[in-house]
Enzyme design. Sequence first.
Site, PDB file in Angstrom:
ATOM      1  N   ASN A  58      16.134 -21.917  19.258  1.00 26.96           N
ATOM      2  CA  ASN A  58      14.930 -22.051  18.439  1.00 26.96           C
ATOM      3  C   ASN A  58      14.023 -20.859  18.703  1.00 26.96           C
ATOM      4  O   ASN A  58      14.327 -20.012  19.534  1.00 26.96           O
ATOM      5  CB  ASN A  58      14.245 -23.382  18.734  1.00 26.96           C
ATOM      6  CG  ASN A  58      13.871 -23.468  20.186  1.00 26.96           C
ATOM      7  OD1 ASN A  58      13.074 -22.679  20.662  1.00 26.96           O
ATOM      8  ND2 ASN A  58      14.470 -24.401  20.916  1.00 26.96           N
ATOM      9  N   ASP A 112      17.283 -30.060  20.573  1.00 28.90           N
ATOM     10  CA  ASP A 112      17.555 -31.497  20.538  1.00 28.90           C
ATOM     11  C   ASP A 112      19.058 -31.801  20.553  1.00 28.90           C
ATOM     12  O   ASP A 112      19.462 -32.837  21.049  1.00 28.90           O
ATOM     13  CB  ASP A 112      16.930 -32.098  19.272  1.00 28.90           C
ATOM     14  CG  ASP A 112      15.414 -32.117  19.383  1.00 28.90           C
ATOM     15  OD1 ASP A 112      14.914 -32.433  20.478  1.00 28.90           O
ATOM     16  OD2 ASP A 112      14.732 -31.787  18.385  1.00 28.90           O
ATOM     17  N   LYS A 154      36.307 -17.455  21.059  1.00 34.01           N
ATOM     18  CA  LYS A 154      35.499 -17.184  19.865  1.00 34.01           C
ATOM     19  C   LYS A 154      36.133 -17.823  18.628  1.00 34.01           C
ATOM     20  O   LYS A 154      37.333 -17.665  18.395  1.00 34.01           O
ATOM     21  CB  LYS A 154      35.392 -15.663  19.687  1.00 34.01           C
ATOM     22  CG  LYS A 154      34.439 -15.271  18.595  1.00 34.01           C
ATOM     23  CD  LYS A 154      34.395 -13.764  18.421  1.00 34.01           C
ATOM     24  CE  LYS A 154      33.658 -13.434  17.139  1.00 34.01           C
ATOM     25  NZ  LYS A 154      33.825 -12.043  16.757  1.00 34.01           N
ATOM     26  N   PRO A 195      19.873 -34.547  26.496  1.00 35.40           N
ATOM     27  CA  PRO A 195      18.992 -35.480  27.210  1.00 35.40           C
ATOM     28  C   PRO A 195      17.540 -35.127  26.939  1.00 35.40           C
ATOM     29  O   PRO A 195      17.205 -33.942  26.789  1.00 35.40           O
ATOM     30  CB  PRO A 195      19.337 -35.239  28.684  1.00 35.40           C
ATOM     31  CG  PRO A 195      19.950 -33.876  28.724  1.00 35.40           C
ATOM     32  CD  PRO A 195      20.632 -33.678  27.408  1.00 35.40           C
ATOM     33  N   ILE A 226      14.455 -34.509  28.548  1.00 35.86           N
ATOM     34  CA  ILE A 226      14.084 -34.227  29.939  1.00 35.86           C
ATOM     35  C   ILE A 226      12.701 -34.801  30.246  1.00 35.86           C
ATOM     36  O   ILE A 226      12.491 -35.462  31.266  1.00 35.86           O
ATOM     37  CB  ILE A 226      14.103 -32.702  30.198  1.00 35.86           C
ATOM     38  CG1 ILE A 226      15.445 -32.120  29.752  1.00 35.86           C
ATOM     39  CG2 ILE A 226      13.853 -32.400  31.664  1.00 35.86           C
ATOM     40  CD1 ILE A 226      15.471 -30.612  29.634  1.00 35.86           C
ATOM     41  N   PHE A 280       4.626 -31.390  25.348  1.00 35.94           N
ATOM     42  CA  PHE A 280       4.128 -30.594  24.237  1.00 35.94           C
ATOM     43  C   PHE A 280       4.687 -31.156  22.938  1.00 35.94           C
ATOM     44  O   PHE A 280       5.760 -31.743  22.933  1.00 35.94           O
ATOM     45  CB  PHE A 280       4.553 -29.123  24.386  1.00 35.94           C
ATOM     46  CG  PHE A 280       3.619 -28.367  25.279  1.00 35.94           C
ATOM     47  CD1 PHE A 280       3.522 -28.693  26.625  1.00 35.94           C
ATOM     48  CD2 PHE A 280       2.823 -27.359  24.782  1.00 35.94           C
ATOM     49  CE1 PHE A 280       2.642 -28.033  27.455  1.00 35.94           C
ATOM     50  CE2 PHE A 280       1.939 -26.680  25.608  1.00 35.94           C
ATOM     51  CZ  PHE A 280       1.849 -27.015  26.938  1.00 35.94           C
ATOM     52  N   LYS A 302       4.206 -39.619  19.713  1.00 31.31           N
ATOM     53  CA  LYS A 302       5.145 -39.003  20.667  1.00 31.31           C
ATOM     54  C   LYS A 302       4.739 -39.331  22.107  1.00 31.31           C
ATOM     55  O   LYS A 302       5.586 -39.605  22.957  1.00 31.31           O
ATOM     56  CB  LYS A 302       5.177 -37.495  20.449  1.00 31.31           C
ATOM     57  CG  LYS A 302       6.216 -36.788  21.282  1.00 31.31           C
ATOM     58  CD  LYS A 302       6.438 -35.356  20.830  1.00 31.31           C
ATOM     59  CE  LYS A 302       7.150 -35.306  19.487  1.00 31.31           C
ATOM     60  NZ  LYS A 302       7.362 -33.946  19.013  1.00 31.31           N
TER      61      LYS A 302
HETATM   62  O1  C5P Z   1      10.706 -34.555  20.881  1.00 25.76           O
HETATM   63  P1  C5P Z   1      10.100 -33.201  20.893  1.00 25.76           P
HETATM   64  O2  C5P Z   1      11.097 -32.103  21.114  1.00 25.76           O
HETATM   65  O3  C5P Z   1       9.196 -32.895  19.753  1.00 25.76           O
HETATM   66  O4  C5P Z   1       9.139 -33.265  22.169  1.00 25.76           O
HETATM   67  C1  C5P Z   1       8.569 -32.137  22.688  1.00 25.76           C
HETATM   68  C2  C5P Z   1       8.317 -32.327  24.150  1.00 25.76           C
HETATM   69  O5  C5P Z   1       9.437 -32.926  24.784  1.00 25.76           O
HETATM   70  C3  C5P Z   1       8.119 -31.022  24.856  1.00 25.76           C
HETATM   71  O6  C5P Z   1       7.237 -31.249  25.940  1.00 25.76           O
HETATM   72  C4  C5P Z   1       9.501 -30.680  25.348  1.00 25.76           C
HETATM   73  O7  C5P Z   1       9.474 -29.831  26.479  1.00 25.76           O
HETATM   74  C5  C5P Z   1      10.069 -32.033  25.679  1.00 25.76           C
HETATM   75  N1  C5P Z   1      11.507 -32.176  25.460  1.00 25.76           N
HETATM   76  C6  C5P Z   1      12.349 -32.349  26.533  1.00 25.76           C
HETATM   77  N2  C5P Z   1      13.691 -32.536  26.338  1.00 25.76           N
HETATM   78  C7  C5P Z   1      14.205 -32.566  25.084  1.00 25.76           C
HETATM   79  C8  C5P Z   1      13.356 -32.376  23.986  1.00 25.76           C
HETATM   80  C9  C5P Z   1      12.017 -32.180  24.204  1.00 25.76           C
HETATM   81  O8  C5P Z   1      11.873 -32.324  27.660  1.00 25.76           O
HETATM   82  N3  C5P Z   1      15.496 -32.740  24.928  1.00 25.76           N
END
Ligand code: C5P
Length: 401
Positions: free
Chosen positions: A208, A276, A286, A303, A305, A323, A337
């Site tokens: 991203n 995600d 490759k 996961p 996190i 965030f 969220k």
């Molecule tokens: O669900 P979303 O990606 O919008 O949530 C954003 C927040 O969740 C951020 O703080 C990001 O660091 C954390 N996050 C995470 N693990 C993921 C997806 C998002 O820790 N797989």
Amino acid sequence: MLAGKRILLIIGGGIAAFKCHDLIRRLRERGAAVTPVLTRAAQEFVTPLSISALAGEKVFTDLFDLTAEAEMGHIELSRSADLVVVAPATADLMAKMANGLADDLASTLLLATDTPVLIAPAMNVRMWDHPATRRNLATLTGDGVRLAGPNEGPMACGEFGPGRMAEPMEIVEAIAGVLADGPLKGRRILVTSGPTHEPIDPVRYIANRSSGAQGAAIASALSGLGAEVVFVTGPADVPPPAGVEVVRVETARQMQAAVEAALPADAAIFAAAVADWRVASASDSKLKKTTGGLPELALAENPDILAGVARMGAGRPGLVVGFAAETDDVVAHATAKRARKGCDWILANDVSPATGIMGGSENAVVLITGEGAESWPRMRKDQVARALADRIAAALAGQTS
Ligand code: C5P
């Protein structure tokens, strides 16, 4: 900023020792006093005379120097400083420190000291990557030794990679961070930052647009308030700040493992833009363009996190901040969220392309806490970071460490 501080500078035997001339100058410019110690090998790279002239102090080199011992015993020398700095910290010095060896003045001082120690490693990339050095580094950080660098780049030996000693100003910043008497002194804070890269095959990945700028600024601001910061970063555009412990990862699952390994912490700030999804079974070779058919990419969920840490029961950091990058209905989505993830705060921002926030130097955020939503004016990312660090300091002040 270092006025009145006393640094015991142990110079190890590596080509990067020449940078200590500049390091000593910079430290003294900022008001610190520097007592230099040279290992035998260091004297092959810099002379006691040049180091002594720059430090304006006697240089110590020998464990069995009776004159020095009569003036100041080595035990006293090891404890007379506010901070012991090892630069360059060679693989050999790190191994000695990790194993408690004391066979010369430098290693004896390091074993005898009860003051904080900061190391600036410098060595060939293969030595840095060697499992023995990895083990020694893990032991040292576990013992509370602080780290500045190493940086990645071309090395004197002609190779490229991590192992270059941090630049003198980066070491000065790291020293200032350790000696900072800020409100977060004694607090350990975890910060995640940057994007993650999820491999499709050995040459392609899903990622991203996160630059890692906001996460780096937050880590720097927290360190500036005296926190011990563990900075777990994906492959970001922006370099990690000096004075923090840097753990580099590529994928979300590696980030999760690094976060778990970094706990316990007083607070955890999840600024990373974690992918995600990952490709369910990344190819070891490759993927080839074939006629008559496109490759199918089956995805698997990564996961979460943040949610994992926010809901972890025993051992959960006292403050967990997530965030939310949203493109519409920022407050409503971020409030939902916060509840869904189980974190204490969400720092939400509008990243729709018109805002120029993604990859830009400014940010306009809304802080969502248990009390509701608070919109902050648009400001530079380092100002957002400082405002957040102040809020974190205030929140932790109400919690015992
Ligand atoms: O669900 P979303 O990606 O919008 O949530 C954003 C927040 O969740 C951020 O703080 C990001 O660091 C954390 N996050 C995470 N693990 C993921 C997806 C998002 O820790 N797989």
